[in-house]
Motif scaffolding. Structure first.
Motif, PDB file in Angstrom:
ATOM      1  N   VAL A   1      40.100  38.364  40.465  1.00  0.00           N
ATOM      2  CA  VAL A   1      39.479  39.693  40.398  1.00  0.00           C
ATOM      3  C   VAL A   1      40.429  40.755  40.933  1.00  0.00           C
ATOM      4  O   VAL A   1      40.579  41.840  40.348  1.00  0.00           O
ATOM      5  CB  VAL A   1      38.142  39.712  41.157  1.00  0.00           C
ATOM      6  CG1 VAL A   1      37.559  41.124  41.187  1.00  0.00           C
ATOM      7  CG2 VAL A   1      37.147  38.750  40.518  1.00  0.00           C
ATOM      8  N   ILE A   2      41.077  40.476  42.055  1.00  0.00           N
ATOM      9  CA  ILE A   2      42.025  41.443  42.635  1.00  0.00           C
ATOM     10  C   ILE A   2      43.135  41.755  41.640  1.00  0.00           C
ATOM     11  O   ILE A   2      43.493  42.927  41.429  1.00  0.00           O
ATOM     12  CB  ILE A   2      42.603  40.903  43.961  1.00  0.00           C
ATOM     13  CG1 ILE A   2      41.515  40.892  45.047  1.00  0.00           C
ATOM     14  CG2 ILE A   2      43.798  41.739  44.418  1.00  0.00           C
ATOM     15  CD1 ILE A   2      41.911  40.144  46.301  1.00  0.00           C
TER      16      ILE A   2
ATOM     17  N   ILE B   1      31.406  34.382  47.465  1.00  0.00           N
ATOM     18  CA  ILE B   1      32.854  34.201  47.585  1.00  0.00           C
ATOM     19  C   ILE B   1      33.495  35.235  48.507  1.00  0.00           C
ATOM     20  O   ILE B   1      34.703  35.199  48.730  1.00  0.00           O
ATOM     21  CB  ILE B   1      33.535  34.240  46.204  1.00  0.00           C
ATOM     22  CG1 ILE B   1      33.381  35.618  45.539  1.00  0.00           C
ATOM     23  CG2 ILE B   1      32.987  33.125  45.313  1.00  0.00           C
ATOM     24  CD1 ILE B   1      34.135  35.753  44.226  1.00  0.00           C
ATOM     25  N   GLY B   2      32.705  36.165  49.051  1.00  0.00           N
ATOM     26  CA  GLY B   2      33.249  37.180  49.948  1.00  0.00           C
ATOM     27  C   GLY B   2      34.159  38.153  49.232  1.00  0.00           C
ATOM     28  O   GLY B   2      35.199  38.581  49.761  1.00  0.00           O
TER      29      GLY B   2
ATOM     30  N   ALA C   1      37.510  40.542  50.396  1.00  0.00           N
ATOM     31  CA  ALA C   1      38.821  40.257  49.809  1.00  0.00           C
ATOM     32  C   ALA C   1      39.398  41.506  49.138  1.00  0.00           C
ATOM     33  O   ALA C   1      40.595  41.789  49.252  1.00  0.00           O
ATOM     34  CB  ALA C   1      38.700  39.116  48.804  1.00  0.00           C
ATOM     35  N   LEU C   2      38.566  42.255  48.429  1.00  0.00           N
ATOM     36  CA  LEU C   2      39.022  43.495  47.811  1.00  0.00           C
ATOM     37  C   LEU C   2      39.489  44.486  48.869  1.00  0.00           C
ATOM     38  O   LEU C   2      40.523  45.155  48.720  1.00  0.00           O
ATOM     39  CB  LEU C   2      37.900  44.113  46.979  1.00  0.00           C
ATOM     40  CG  LEU C   2      37.537  43.393  45.668  1.00  0.00           C
ATOM     41  CD1 LEU C   2      36.259  43.992  45.079  1.00  0.00           C
ATOM     42  CD2 LEU C   2      38.679  43.479  44.657  1.00  0.00           C
ATOM     43  N   GLY C   3      38.717  44.592  49.948  1.00  0.00           N
ATOM     44  CA  GLY C   3      39.090  45.512  51.016  1.00  0.00           C
ATOM     45  C   GLY C   3      40.449  45.184  51.611  1.00  0.00           C
ATOM     46  O   GLY C   3      41.263  46.079  51.887  1.00  0.00           O
ATOM     47  N   GLU C   4      40.721  43.894  51.817  1.00  0.00           N
ATOM     48  CA  GLU C   4      42.016  43.479  52.367  1.00  0.00           C
ATOM     49  C   GLU C   4      43.151  43.789  51.402  1.00  0.00           C
ATOM     50  O   GLU C   4      44.305  43.953  51.821  1.00  0.00           O
ATOM     51  CB  GLU C   4      41.979  41.985  52.695  1.00  0.00           C
ATOM     52  CG  GLU C   4      41.053  41.638  53.856  1.00  0.00           C
ATOM     53  CD  GLU C   4      40.915  40.144  54.059  1.00  0.00           C
ATOM     54  OE1 GLU C   4      41.592  39.382  53.313  1.00  0.00           O
ATOM     55  OE2 GLU C   4      40.144  39.729  54.939  1.00  0.00           O
TER      56      GLU C   4
ATOM     57  N   ALA D   1      35.141  48.620  47.368  1.00  0.00           N
ATOM     58  CA  ALA D   1      34.019  48.260  46.494  1.00  0.00           C
ATOM     59  C   ALA D   1      32.774  48.992  46.958  1.00  0.00           C
ATOM     60  O   ALA D   1      32.427  48.963  48.144  1.00  0.00           O
ATOM     61  CB  ALA D   1      33.783  46.753  46.533  1.00  0.00           C
ATOM     62  N   TYR D   2      32.099  49.648  46.017  1.00  0.00           N
ATOM     63  CA  TYR D   2      30.877  50.378  46.337  1.00  0.00           C
ATOM     64  C   TYR D   2      29.673  49.641  45.755  1.00  0.00           C
ATOM     65  O   TYR D   2      29.569  49.456  44.540  1.00  0.00           O
ATOM     66  CB  TYR D   2      30.930  51.797  45.759  1.00  0.00           C
ATOM     67  CG  TYR D   2      32.007  52.670  46.343  1.00  0.00           C
ATOM     68  CD1 TYR D   2      31.913  53.158  47.645  1.00  0.00           C
ATOM     69  CD2 TYR D   2      33.135  52.993  45.592  1.00  0.00           C
ATOM     70  CE1 TYR D   2      32.908  53.960  48.173  1.00  0.00           C
ATOM     71  CE2 TYR D   2      34.135  53.797  46.123  1.00  0.00           C
ATOM     72  CZ  TYR D   2      34.011  54.276  47.419  1.00  0.00           C
ATOM     73  OH  TYR D   2      35.005  55.075  47.959  1.00  0.00           O
TER      74      TYR D   2
END
Length: 491
Positions: free
Chosen positions: A99-100, A122-123, A127-130, A135-136
């Motif tokens: 996804v990233i 899957i958190g 993961a996107l934030g890192e 993500a909204y």
């Protein structure tokens, strides 16, 4: 949370001991769950053929799971034929990487999300934030949880543990940090709270170039994905962005549109107590100049194949995430969803999480015991998952260990720690039942000393007898009574 694991969470008994002391939490949960389940009961009672629909849903899911590989290949072929792209992820880390990478390919650093249990599992948000991607969440309850830096506590209503005044405070304090601030003088009236959320989210819908969703169902014959919802935020995320990425568990497939018809009757009545969902969105690949022009489907395993290998536990994969079992569970009502340490709380979480994650951790080994085995969850499940049966099955695995499937390989696991006394008691009981003379002697000794028996147990049994007395031992065993009254020797 990392990879679906709530870091630092204690075992269920410890977490529940703390949460049950929160009077406000219990009041919020009691009010909400009783309201939802009463409405559901009325909606279900409208259908004379509900038992037949329930049986049909279970049968369709069972048939699909038996031939899951075939239907997944059919989904892949149909999605790609319709202009979509299919990606396979063995676990949470692989799904997050996919996804990233897909978001980075677009050059965007923001995404809007439809409510999705799979992405919580899957958190993905973390993961996107890192990775520098924000993500909204756009579902109202998920928005409340996100703004409050909280964790979901219910499958259908993630913010069920919050009341209106708490939500107002969160909106007033946090909305400005995420985008458009809450209006001045915001009250806790539901209409005002909804309007504040609507205004806050509108700018994100109009700006976002990438949307992320899950799916309630995938129709194998056409490659169609289905999302059902009540607010309309999902429709905005599924239609406005240029790129749509759907993260879906492999068990969400149904063979045909005719099969889908059954679930579109079962799900809304069991979850929101509606005859049908206000918004049922379906999409098949991409269409020129209509909706997202790039579509990616990420199919995740993350323990599902291992669960499928368990002939008793695999029925948990029939779950359609309606949350009816949570709303009737006396344990969930008192402990709340956070005590389960998983995106899947309540009875279904108590059987699904230990299978997806294994029973090696203290938390996961404790979840099969988070139940009174009253059976209410089985009675309301729209696809007839026998949750008490699976709970007992998993308890046996925790205590005895044995052979299980882990990451596709048959593996022998050791018993979980802390159950040595239970195993010793079971071995002693088995020996006694195999030796009638010893069993008879023990029964007679217990009967003759019954006046000396305590009403409370010491040590490990103390907690059990804090709320109940030890059953009284009869003056004589059935075997001795039979011999005395009938004059016959029993074998």
């Amino acid at each position: 949370m990392s990879g679906g694991t709530y870091l630092g969470m204690p075992a269920f008994p410890e977490a529940a001991s703390e949460s049950t002391q929160n009077k406000q939490l219990r009041a919020n949960l009691t009010h909400a769950t009783h309201t939802i389940r009463d409405k559901r009961a009325k909606a279900v009672a409208e259908l004379a053929d509900w038992p037949q629909l329930r049986a049909a849903g279970a049968a369709i899911k069972n048939r699909t799971l038996r031939h899951l590989g075939h239907y997944l290949e059919q989904v892949e072929a149909a999605v790609e034929a319709a202009g979509g792209h299919v990606h396979w992820a063995a676990d949470a880390d692989e799904a997050n990487r996919i996804v990233i990478d897909l978001v980075r390919m677009t050059g965007e650093t923001e995404v809007v999300k439809v409510k999705s249990m799979a992405t919580q599992e899957i958190g993905l948000n973390e993961a996107l934030g890192e990775a520098g991607i924000r993500a909204y969440e756009t579902d109202l309850a998920e928005l409340i949880v996100q703004l409050g830096d909280d964790l979901p506590s219910h499958i259908l209503v993630p913010a069920i543990h919050r009341n209106r005044s708490e939500i107002r405070d969160i909106f007033a304090r946090e909305m400005g940090n995420w985008g458009r601030p809450a209006p001045d003088g915001l009250t806790d009236r539901p209409a005002e709270l909804a309007e504040a959320a609507r205004l806050h989210l509108r700018e994100k819908f109009l700006r976002a170039k990438v949307g992320i969703s899950g799916a309630n169902f995938m129709v194998a014959e056409s490659g169609t994905l289905v999302v059902v919802e009540s607010e309309g935020n999902g429709r905005m995320c599924l239609t406005l962005p240029d790129t749509l990425i759907s993260v879906v568990g492999i068990e969400k497939v149904v063979p045909t549109w005719q099969d889908l018809e059954v679930f579109l009757q079962l799900l809304p009545r069991s979850s929101t107590a509606e005859r049908m969902n206000p918004y049922t969105s379906t999409w098949t690949g991409t269409t020129d100049e209509d909706g997202p022009q790039t579509f990616h489907l990420v199919l995740i395993d993350n323990g599902r194949t291992d669960t499928l290998a368990d002939t008793v536990g695999r029925q948990a994969l029939r779950c359609i995430r309606c949350s009816a079992c949570l709303n009737v569970c006396p344990v969930y009502e008192r402990a709340g969803g956070h005590a389960y340490g998983s995106p899947y709380p309540g009875p279904i979480g108590a059987i699904l999480t230990p299978q997806l994650r294994g029973t090696q951790s203290e938390l996961d080994a404790s979840l099969p015991y988070a139940s009174s085995l009253c059976g209410a969850c089985y009675e309301v499940c729209p696809v007839a998952i026998d949750i008490p049966e699976v709970l007992v099955h998993l308890r046996e695995r925790v205590v005895q260990g044995g052979e299980v499937t882990l990451r596709g390989s048959r593996t022998t696991i050791k018993p979980a720690k802390g159950h040595a006394a239970e195993r010793a008691a079971m071995r002693a009981a088995r020996w006694a039942l195999d030796h009638p003379a010893a069993l008879r002697g023990g029964q007679r000794l217990a009967a003759r000393t019954r006046r000396l028996h305590p009403k409370r147990l010491p040590g490990p049994g103390k907690a059990w007898t804090e709320t109940r007395e030890i059953p009284a031992v009869p003056a004589e065993s059935f075997r001795d009574w039979w011999r005395r009254t009938r004059g016959e020797e029993t074998k």
